[in-house]
Write a protein that holds these residues in place. Sequence first.
Motif, mmCIF file in Angstrom:
data_model
loop_
_atom_site.group_PDB
_atom_site.id
_atom_site.type_symbol
_atom_site.label_atom_id
_atom_site.label_comp_id
_atom_site.label_asym_id
_atom_site.label_seq_id
_atom_site.Cartn_x
_atom_site.Cartn_y
_atom_site.Cartn_z
ATOM 1 N N LYS A 1 17.548 26.314 55.269
ATOM 2 C CA LYS A 1 16.856 26.743 56.479
ATOM 3 C C LYS A 1 15.490 27.331 56.136
ATOM 4 O O LYS A 1 14.527 27.163 56.861
ATOM 5 C CB LYS A 1 17.696 27.795 57.200
ATOM 6 C CG LYS A 1 18.923 27.193 57.838
ATOM 7 C CD LYS A 1 18.580 26.693 59.218
ATOM 8 C CE LYS A 1 19.786 26.000 59.840
ATOM 9 N NZ LYS A 1 19.415 25.232 61.012
ATOM 10 N N ALA A 2 15.459 28.036 54.998
ATOM 11 C CA ALA A 2 14.228 28.740 54.660
ATOM 12 C C ALA A 2 13.128 27.752 54.287
ATOM 13 O O ALA A 2 11.960 28.019 54.478
ATOM 14 C CB ALA A 2 14.471 29.701 53.508
ATOM 15 N N ILE B 1 21.130 29.244 53.539
ATOM 16 C CA ILE B 1 19.933 30.071 53.752
ATOM 17 C C ILE B 1 18.712 29.368 53.177
ATOM 18 O O ILE B 1 17.658 29.306 53.799
ATOM 19 C CB ILE B 1 20.097 31.452 53.080
ATOM 20 C CG1 ILE B 1 21.205 32.236 53.751
ATOM 21 C CG2 ILE B 1 18.801 32.231 53.140
ATOM 22 C CD1 ILE B 1 21.549 33.524 53.044
ATOM 23 N N ARG B 2 18.884 28.787 51.990
ATOM 24 C CA ARG B 2 17.727 28.157 51.342
ATOM 25 C C ARG B 2 17.276 26.928 52.093
ATOM 26 O O ARG B 2 16.084 26.674 52.223
ATOM 27 C CB ARG B 2 18.079 27.783 49.904
ATOM 28 C CG ARG B 2 18.209 29.032 49.079
ATOM 29 C CD ARG B 2 18.084 28.741 47.620
ATOM 30 N NE ARG B 2 18.192 29.999 46.893
ATOM 31 C CZ ARG B 2 18.587 30.090 45.659
ATOM 32 N NH1 ARG B 2 18.916 28.998 44.992
ATOM 33 N NH2 ARG B 2 18.641 31.253 45.059
ATOM 34 N N ARG C 1 8.352 26.357 55.668
ATOM 35 C CA ARG C 1 7.330 26.274 54.628
ATOM 36 C C ARG C 1 6.812 24.846 54.532
ATOM 37 O O ARG C 1 5.617 24.610 54.436
ATOM 38 C CB ARG C 1 7.934 26.716 53.292
ATOM 39 C CG ARG C 1 6.910 27.330 52.357
ATOM 40 C CD ARG C 1 7.591 27.962 51.161
ATOM 41 N NE ARG C 1 8.477 29.052 51.524
ATOM 42 C CZ ARG C 1 9.496 29.459 50.782
ATOM 43 N NH1 ARG C 1 9.771 28.844 49.652
ATOM 44 N NH2 ARG C 1 10.247 30.472 51.145
ATOM 45 N N GLY D 1 19.881 37.274 50.205
ATOM 46 C CA GLY D 1 19.320 36.012 50.687
ATOM 47 C C GLY D 1 18.783 36.167 52.097
ATOM 48 O O GLY D 1 17.682 35.706 52.428
ATOM 49 N N LEU D 2 19.558 36.856 52.936
ATOM 50 C CA LEU D 2 19.118 37.045 54.325
ATOM 51 C C LEU D 2 17.920 37.983 54.396
ATOM 52 O O LEU D 2 16.983 37.767 55.165
ATOM 53 C CB LEU D 2 20.274 37.588 55.160
ATOM 54 C CG LEU D 2 21.389 36.580 55.447
ATOM 55 C CD1 LEU D 2 22.620 37.279 55.983
ATOM 56 C CD2 LEU D 2 20.903 35.535 56.447
ATOM 57 N N ARG E 1 14.629 36.365 53.607
ATOM 58 C CA ARG E 1 14.036 35.594 54.704
ATOM 59 C C ARG E 1 13.366 36.522 55.697
ATOM 60 O O ARG E 1 12.397 36.155 56.345
ATOM 61 C CB ARG E 1 15.120 34.796 55.407
ATOM 62 C CG ARG E 1 15.750 33.780 54.500
ATOM 63 C CD ARG E 1 16.545 32.818 55.313
ATOM 64 N NE ARG E 1 15.754 32.357 56.443
ATOM 65 C CZ ARG E 1 16.288 32.016 57.595
ATOM 66 N NH1 ARG E 1 17.575 32.135 57.792
ATOM 67 N NH2 ARG E 1 15.531 31.576 58.564
ATOM 68 N N ARG F 1 16.767 36.877 62.098
ATOM 69 C CA ARG F 1 16.161 35.639 61.603
ATOM 70 C C ARG F 1 16.278 34.485 62.576
ATOM 71 O O ARG F 1 15.452 33.596 62.584
ATOM 72 C CB ARG F 1 16.782 35.227 60.264
ATOM 73 C CG ARG F 1 16.331 36.025 59.093
ATOM 74 C CD ARG F 1 14.885 36.435 59.176
ATOM 75 N NE ARG F 1 13.941 35.331 59.078
ATOM 76 C CZ ARG F 1 12.662 35.418 59.391
ATOM 77 N NH1 ARG F 1 12.174 36.553 59.846
ATOM 78 N NH2 ARG F 1 11.879 34.382 59.257
ATOM 79 N N ILE G 1 24.407 30.823 50.437
ATOM 80 C CA ILE G 1 23.091 30.817 49.778
ATOM 81 C C ILE G 1 22.398 29.481 49.991
ATOM 82 O O ILE G 1 21.208 29.414 50.333
ATOM 83 C CB ILE G 1 23.249 31.065 48.264
ATOM 84 C CG1 ILE G 1 23.721 32.489 48.023
ATOM 85 C CG2 ILE G 1 21.923 30.853 47.550
ATOM 86 C CD1 ILE G 1 23.979 32.763 46.572
ATOM 87 N N ALA H 1 24.651 38.556 47.137
ATOM 88 C CA ALA H 1 23.848 37.335 47.170
ATOM 89 C C ALA H 1 23.540 36.948 48.605
ATOM 90 O O ALA H 1 22.397 36.592 48.941
ATOM 91 C CB ALA H 1 24.595 36.209 46.460
ATOM 92 N N ILE H 2 24.549 37.051 49.469
ATOM 93 C CA ILE H 2 24.326 36.694 50.871
ATOM 94 C C ILE H 2 23.332 37.662 51.516
ATOM 95 O O ILE H 2 22.350 37.250 52.153
ATOM 96 C CB ILE H 2 25.659 36.718 51.648
ATOM 97 C CG1 ILE H 2 26.607 35.662 51.080
ATOM 98 C CG2 ILE H 2 25.430 36.486 53.131
ATOM 99 C CD1 ILE H 2 28.035 35.812 51.553
#
Lengths: 139, 777
Positions: free
Chosen positions: B767-768, B764-765, B772, A132-133, A136, B672, B761, A128-129
């Motif tokens: 930040k993502a 990440i979301r 947007r 997820g990365l 992006r 990233r 998770i 999942a990690i």
Amino acid sequence: MNTIIFRTVAPYLTALMVVFSVFILLRGHNDPGGGFIGGLIAASAFAIYGIANGVAPVRRALYFHPITLAGFGLFLAACAGLPSILAGVPFLTGLWVFPTVFGVELALSTPLFFDIGVYFVVVGSITAIALGLEDRMEN
Amino acid sequence: MTGMNPTIVFLLSPFLAALLSPVLVRIMGANAAWLLALIPAGIFAHLLGYVPSVAEGEAATMGVVWAPSLGVNLSYFLDGLSLTFALLISGIGTLIILYAGGYLKGHAQHGRFLAFLFLFMGSMIGVVTADNLIALFIYWELTSITSFLLIGFDHNRMASRRAALQALVVTGGGGLALLAGVVVLHLVTGMNELSLVLNSGDVLRESPFYLLAFWLVIGGAFTKSAQFPFHFWLPNAMEAPTPVSAYLHSATMVKAGVYLLMRMNPVLGDTLVWQTVLPVFGTATLVIGTLLAIRQTDLKLMLAYTTVASLGLLVSLTGFGNEKAIEAAVYYLVAHALFKGALFMVAGLIDHEAGTRDIRALGGLRSAMPLTFAAAALASLSMAGLPPFIGFMAKEEIYAAIARADAWSVAITLFTIIGNALMLVIAAAVAIRPFLGEAKETPKHAHEGPVLMWLGPVVLATLGLVSAIVAHTTNHLFVSPMAGAVAGAEVDAHAAIAFHIGLPLALSVVTIALGIAVFCFLPQARFAMAKVLHRIGWGPDTGFDQFISGLVSLSTLITRFLQNGRMEAYMTTVFLIFGVAIWYGLIRYGEFPEFPQFVTPTFYEAGIFLLAVLGLAAVIYAHDRLTAIVSLGIQGFAVAVIFILFGAPDLSFTQFMVETLSVVILALVMTRLILDKTDHRPFGERFFDTAVALIAGSGFLLLLLAVLQVPFDPALSDFFTAYSRVVAHGRNIVNVIIVDFRGLDTMGEIAVVMIAGLGIIALIRVKARRPRAEAEQ
């Protein structure tokens, strides 16, 4: 990383690693291996597949969201502790049965299911990690 | 303890009723109240069965073992004090349930409301009947929590939420003091059960910890019973629907503090500090409460402030220090529960039927609401302390108890007269203003409420009269046993409504005259009070807000300092503390390792070591971050190979995988993050970071060497080697430990792994989403 060689080899490599991870998981009780290591191998397999071919195919192949797999693993591990209630021994005490299937003696035990649970938690969380990365990275 | 007993089932039944009420309300609507009221009525009837034996001076104890190793039991204790309280709670509770059935009829959350009321009722009955100290505390906190739910019932309104939170903070804070208090009681007396503590005689009074126990118990009692300066939460709690106010502020919640003081009186009372602190704070609360009540125009708020005042009077009497005063407190407590419960319900009825509670907008309701008027009149007469009501008996007893010749008593008496006179003013205002005079136009066209709603006030108001008429029975069955339990000695109460010419009667006359005089100038008095309060400006209520906002700023400050959001700061802190801690330990205890004996490595071992060192050097001298990450992987792989060479295949295996994955994940993260390709920290920062790295690294090296020089204890490895195959059917000891011997640990670890995954998770979301969102703008 988008070389054609890598992209061609990655699916086969992934399949091989996943099979190998299951092998490592199952033999873990007597030889080097186990749920943690197996889970890490499988997670790197999915990470490699993701880097080579993008996240979407990995997610499609996994069908479930990886964190769901982790949740399932935790659930399975907890359930592996429950049969001990029926046997009247403390939670998570290992219980063993040795049924003979097709003439082969199988060693089935609650620690085996516990270890499978560990495997799923590690695969699920790390994948999942990683996915997820990688997600992006593609955006 | 006599084991399981039907009484225990009765005492716990409100919790069952809480489960049932949402379902029943859904099926039957408001009429479910009739059925549900049977539960408190049943408790009341069952407890009545104890009255004769308790009146003879017997006390019943019962309970079940809960956590015996901790001395915690679910035990109950019924003597005069707890029985009278429990009867008031269940009896008034019955009427309140009916009243709530009518008051909230058709409300979408009617069932939930009744459930909260039942939860509260069960907790409150528990508080007054609990024998075990910890059980008492748990019930005490349950009343705080359930009253939070009740006060905040109308949670869409800001004022409601604030009032609920305020009540929870104040009474919950007091609950913590009480917890410490019961621990002190337990440590000093060595007992877990109240019934035993009460028989401990002078042990507590003579203990050096007496003052500690005293202040802690006072902290619990004063916050719960809204004594000055903690009185502010009670009037704010009027944000709750009226059935809540009628219940919490007549016989229950706020009386819990008085109950605690009365309960502790035999063992904590009869000391100078007890007889000073209680009357001083009690009297102050009485006077301040009534003065603030004069200021109000809202029926409920007027009643709320007089409740504060009445609680002050009760506390003052409990601490006054003679048996007569305790007797008076008991009379007043019963009288107050009856008249205040009735008056709150009357206020709710008026609000419900006329659409407003402002006495300036009300008038002439007597013909529209005759039953309500009758109840209000009877209850007000009792509140005003006029004959032939139980309120009159209480007031006579109060004056008989406190009117002594010494200066202290005279001062207390004077203030009590003022308080009682102002109480009469409010009673008159509540009973007369809305009902007499010419009819005023109200928001709703007023008419008599439904039977569910007028039943409660009528019954309670009538009881205030009946209990005084059959004074002999009241005294024998309720007042004497209760006062006896509070005083810790037998008490024979014999008050009656007959006039006895004497000082008490004279003081009553003064009180009534003063009250009537003030009532005539009520609007002026109200205006004067408003002016005074405006002049003062600051009050504990404002103080509470300042306290809370101060707390929030402080925690923000601390959080900003500790969680400054800079990764380097976190890492530096961790490694610096880590290194300094190791070095400090080594220096402080002089445990530096001896210089180790080197064994000449084989050529392949030397090769691997060289690889590891090269990897590290590459990390330091790498031109860009990606190279550094991959170089770190070289060092990691070298270590994994070392593990294989020294016979730890499992470890090595895991190390390989972890290194691989961390290189992959680090690389993904790095690509990233918006970072410069190369690291360009200024020289000073580099120097500092190098120093930190060296301190931590060298410290760890020394620690490892020191550990290796300690003789090895093979007990654990022998155990696992011996049993891994035999008991757990596995040759791989590492895996057997993970999944079998220490399975529970592993369970915790995988839970952590999963939670970490979830957290990452989420990060990440978050930040993502940001770029947007910016793109959309």
